[in-house]
Design an enzyme around this catalytic site. Sequence first.
Site, PDB file in Angstrom:
ATOM      1  N   TRP A   1       0.608  -1.429   0.218  1.00  0.00           N
ATOM      2  CA  TRP A   1       0.217  -0.077  -0.092  1.00  0.00           C
ATOM      3  C   TRP A   1       0.879   0.808   0.172  1.00  0.00           C
ATOM      4  O   TRP A   1       1.678   1.094   0.311  1.00  0.00           O
ATOM      5  CB  TRP A   1      -0.887   0.255   0.963  1.00  0.00           C
TER       6      TRP A   1
ATOM      7  N   ASP B   1     -16.423  10.071  -4.096  1.00  0.00           N
ATOM      8  CA  ASP B   1     -15.637   8.748  -3.355  1.00  0.00           C
ATOM      9  C   ASP B   1     -16.257   7.931  -2.429  1.00  0.00           C
ATOM     10  O   ASP B   1     -17.716   8.443  -2.610  1.00  0.00           O
ATOM     11  CB  ASP B   1     -14.631   8.844  -3.756  1.00  0.00           C
ATOM     12  N   ASP B   2     -15.770   7.335  -1.882  1.00  0.00           N
ATOM     13  CA  ASP B   2     -16.281   7.577  -0.711  1.00  0.00           C
ATOM     14  C   ASP B   2     -17.375   7.676   0.305  1.00  0.00           C
ATOM     15  O   ASP B   2     -17.048   8.826   0.001  1.00  0.00           O
ATOM     16  CB  ASP B   2     -15.758   6.160   0.746  1.00  0.00           C
TER      17      ASP B   2
ATOM     18  N   ARG C   1     -11.076  -3.889   7.359  1.00  0.00           N
ATOM     19  CA  ARG C   1     -10.531  -2.206   7.497  1.00  0.00           C
ATOM     20  C   ARG C   1     -11.847  -1.936   8.449  1.00  0.00           C
ATOM     21  O   ARG C   1     -12.435  -1.931   7.979  1.00  0.00           O
ATOM     22  CB  ARG C   1     -10.595  -1.713   5.681  1.00  0.00           C
TER      23      ARG C   1
ATOM     24  N   LYS D   1     -16.005   4.109 -10.022  1.00  0.00           N
ATOM     25  CA  LYS D   1     -14.608   3.479  -9.651  1.00  0.00           C
ATOM     26  C   LYS D   1     -15.056   2.279  -8.127  1.00  0.00           C
ATOM     27  O   LYS D   1     -15.566   2.377  -7.534  1.00  0.00           O
ATOM     28  CB  LYS D   1     -14.257   4.488  -9.102  1.00  0.00           C
ATOM     29  N   TRP D   2     -14.291   1.089  -8.998  1.00  0.00           N
ATOM     30  CA  TRP D   2     -13.927  -0.023  -8.208  1.00  0.00           C
ATOM     31  C   TRP D   2     -13.335  -1.038  -7.357  1.00  0.00           C
ATOM     32  O   TRP D   2     -12.168  -0.562  -8.210  1.00  0.00           O
ATOM     33  CB  TRP D   2     -14.675  -1.820  -9.065  1.00  0.00           C
ATOM     34  N   ASP D   3     -13.584  -0.744  -6.534  1.00  0.00           N
ATOM     35  CA  ASP D   3     -12.689  -0.573  -5.060  1.00  0.00           C
ATOM     36  C   ASP D   3     -12.575  -1.811  -4.683  1.00  0.00           C
ATOM     37  O   ASP D   3     -13.999  -2.469  -4.898  1.00  0.00           O
ATOM     38  CB  ASP D   3     -12.785   0.832  -3.755  1.00  0.00           C
TER      39      ASP D   3
ATOM     40  N   ASN E   1     -10.896  -3.407  -0.829  1.00  0.00           N
ATOM     41  CA  ASN E   1      -9.396  -3.204   0.548  1.00  0.00           C
ATOM     42  C   ASN E   1      -9.782  -4.327   1.013  1.00  0.00           C
ATOM     43  O   ASN E   1      -9.778  -3.583   2.452  1.00  0.00           O
ATOM     44  CB  ASN E   1     -10.122  -1.989   0.639  1.00  0.00           C
TER      45      ASN E   1
ATOM     46  N   CYS F   1      -9.525   0.041  -8.876  1.00  0.00           N
ATOM     47  CA  CYS F   1      -9.037   0.575  -7.718  1.00  0.00           C
ATOM     48  C   CYS F   1      -9.394  -0.588  -6.622  1.00  0.00           C
ATOM     49  O   CYS F   1      -9.866  -1.358  -6.266  1.00  0.00           O
ATOM     50  CB  CYS F   1      -9.788   1.609  -6.788  1.00  0.00           C
TER      51      CYS F   1
ATOM     52  N   ASP G   1      -2.239   4.932  -3.929  1.00  0.00           N
ATOM     53  CA  ASP G   1      -3.221   6.099  -2.640  1.00  0.00           C
ATOM     54  C   ASP G   1      -1.886   6.662  -2.380  1.00  0.00           C
ATOM     55  O   ASP G   1      -2.273   7.718  -1.454  1.00  0.00           O
ATOM     56  CB  ASP G   1      -3.741   4.913  -1.406  1.00  0.00           C
TER      57      ASP G   1
HETATM   58  C1  DGJ Z   1      -8.748   3.086  -0.907  1.00  0.00           C
HETATM   59  C2  DGJ Z   1      -8.886   3.631  -2.589  1.00  0.00           C
HETATM   60  O1  DGJ Z   1      -7.717   3.189  -2.698  1.00  0.00           O
HETATM   61  C3  DGJ Z   1      -8.958   5.136  -2.118  1.00  0.00           C
HETATM   62  O2  DGJ Z   1      -8.707   5.848  -3.456  1.00  0.00           O
HETATM   63  C4  DGJ Z   1     -10.468   5.379  -1.499  1.00  0.00           C
HETATM   64  O3  DGJ Z   1     -10.849   5.147  -2.698  1.00  0.00           O
HETATM   65  C5  DGJ Z   1     -11.257   4.739  -0.554  1.00  0.00           C
HETATM   66  N1  DGJ Z   1     -10.650   3.278  -1.252  1.00  0.00           N
HETATM   67  C6  DGJ Z   1     -12.173   4.854  -0.203  1.00  0.00           C
HETATM   68  O4  DGJ Z   1     -11.972   4.196   0.891  1.00  0.00           O
END
Ligand code: DGJ
Length: 732
Positions: free
Chosen positions: A184, A350-351, A430, A466-468, A470, A516, A538
């Site tokens: 990260w 975004d989020d 997370r 934007k498909w994230d 995490n 993403c 990020d």
């Molecule tokens: C992780 C992404 O890499 C960020 O750009 C952002 O979208 C956050 N998640 C949002 O929670």
Amino acid sequence: MKKTHLTFLLCLLLTATGMKAQESKTYILSSGKNSLAVTAKDNESAHFQYFGPKIQEKDLPGMFETGAVYWSKTIPVFGIDNYGENALAVEMPDGNMSLDLKLADRNLTSDDKGELLVLTFKDAVYPLTVKQYFRHYKDTEIFSTWIDITNNAKKGDVKLLNFASATIPLPRGDNYLTQFHGGWGSESWMNEEVLPNGQSVIADKAGLRNAFGSNPGFMISLDGKPRENSGEVFGGNLIWSGNYKTKINAYNGDIKIISGINEEESLYRLKPGETFQTPEFAMTVSNEGKGGISRAFHKWGRKHRLAHGDRSRDILLNSWEGVYFKVNQETMDQMMADFAALGGELFVMDDGWFGDKYPRDNDKTSLGDWTVAKKKLPLGIKGLTEAAKKHGIKFGIWIEPEMANTKSELYEKHPDWVLQHTNRPLQQGRGGTQVVLDLTNPKVQDHVFNVVDNLLTENPEIAYIKWDCNSDIMNYGSLNLPKDRQSELYIRYHRSLQNVLDRIRDKYPDVTIQLCASGGGRADYGLLPWFDEFWTSDNTDAYQRVFIQWGNSHFYPAIAQASHVSASPNHQTRREVPIKFRFDVAMSGRLGMEIQPKNMTAEEKEFSKRAIASYKEIRPIVQQGEQYRLVSPYEKKSIASLMYANDDKTKAVLFAYRMDYLNNQNVPMVKLQGIDENKVYKIKDLTPADPKKPSPLDGMTVSGKVLKNVGLNLGSTLSRPWTSTALELIAE
Ligand code: DGJ
């Protein structure tokens, strides 16, 4: 006489005497510059013989005679006479662990993608078929290979223990291995070392974010320390979004690369009648150094792998670093208005926008509840798309559809939809509450499809998603898979994801989708066919981005690398960098911004407006042109520099950044590539800090010959820390 020569002569003899059973043929697949040759011998095996500069059929006898070929089995299998690494190992229903593959058929065809050689092998005793594919992608320098395995038995599963896509021999010599590693905020850092004797492994086992740790793309030089624009280099990349493993064996004077899905914890039971297809391993060779490999992958990426690789990308503002979770109608409206005034084209919320019962105010709740948080956005998404329309820009939205929080309505309704063990507490990621949905479950697949489908049918104005992602795979266990298929979860997850993405792309072929995964955790070719680009990192610190984008550029084209200008001091590193440097770095990829425009100074806004206008001018060159890396930030020569040139070499863009500042450092002359020595170019400063004081080079004309062989003196332009330049060169 070497054994290899004897074998070849024997083949010829048998062919000449009409003994069809042993007929042998060497197939050559060729690109513009290179060829790959495989000899297939009926009822026996096939050998990978050559991958290098272009050859013709008439060259073969001499190559066989002089031993310029490899004679490496195209699929080394376990159990009888292969003592080294194998690419394929199975356990038959009766417990037999050996394979004896005999070539049963061979076929060279071509389709709209290019030439395709298919070799069909059958086991001598068991009803098992293995097909091996070698492809050349038309109009590119990329070749690929993969296999599929079919269990033809009426009953009994075949256990797949090892199932690599590719076995590629290379000559052992003065080899270096170039690979990319990170995590990260530090993706794709380049590591270049002498290739050691023994085994080197590039692998991932995280489950979902397979480009953290190590990126699957790697290069091996064949003639010493790799250079950018000269020298022989091999480049390979496994096209898979899940766990992978590439073993580079340097034993006994040979190199053998074996690459495929990581078989660890992934035992697969192949049912009667079932076929298992391995992912493609894409590869090329070049005698134009690492740059040649990169340009080949970029072209292929744009032409064959990325969604809409030929379509120019909008300049966007993403809300994340501007407001984080503090999303509301008023702020979104203000950001859109400010960005439109700068010349921006697309706004991405975004989020933080969703969650009815549990509004998403931080990362502890709401994933899974993809309905608007009404308190924040009383007018719903319509209110936002209308605002975007009013400001004359497009609108995009963030989702993380493969996930849930345990504090969400989705989890309350469907606790069985998340990956878990029946008898162990749930590990949460997370925010202390994030869990991964079990995509192997068809109901979950429908849910993920519906997240996108509902958003896009209710709001057809949404132009970008934007498909994230995490999380990696925690709680390895599926309530959907039977107990003897738990070990297939890693593989089935990704197949299921592909199915969902197919459904989405069938219905919404035009929407732009960004890939993403906490930054660049999925920066690989496995998922790019469904996505237009990836979020590079990020870490938006322009100085570190020079390294991260440099690393990624070895395999992924600029059009796929989302590069955003963010605030100074930077939120990740606290580094303070002028707006010009931040733009000059972001403009070398797919330009965007990630900032609250209302917090920018008047000077920063004025500069941004001019830089955005300039980017529009050079966008086709950066996004569709050929890239040349000129001065590496790794070489510590005080600067880093790269450039792009269009196909007919009439336009080019040069970027250079001051990276170190020590008194005894001289800024080296920057020698350009990809331009025409017979043309004369006029230089234009694209991003002067003060429009009245452009670079001293602005307006000058220089011959291609001088630019290439003598170079540009950027000493006075890059005289201080964090100075940078972006110059356009236009042929007169
Ligand atoms: C992780 C992404 O890499 C960020 O750009 C952002 O979208 C956050 N998640 C949002 O929670």
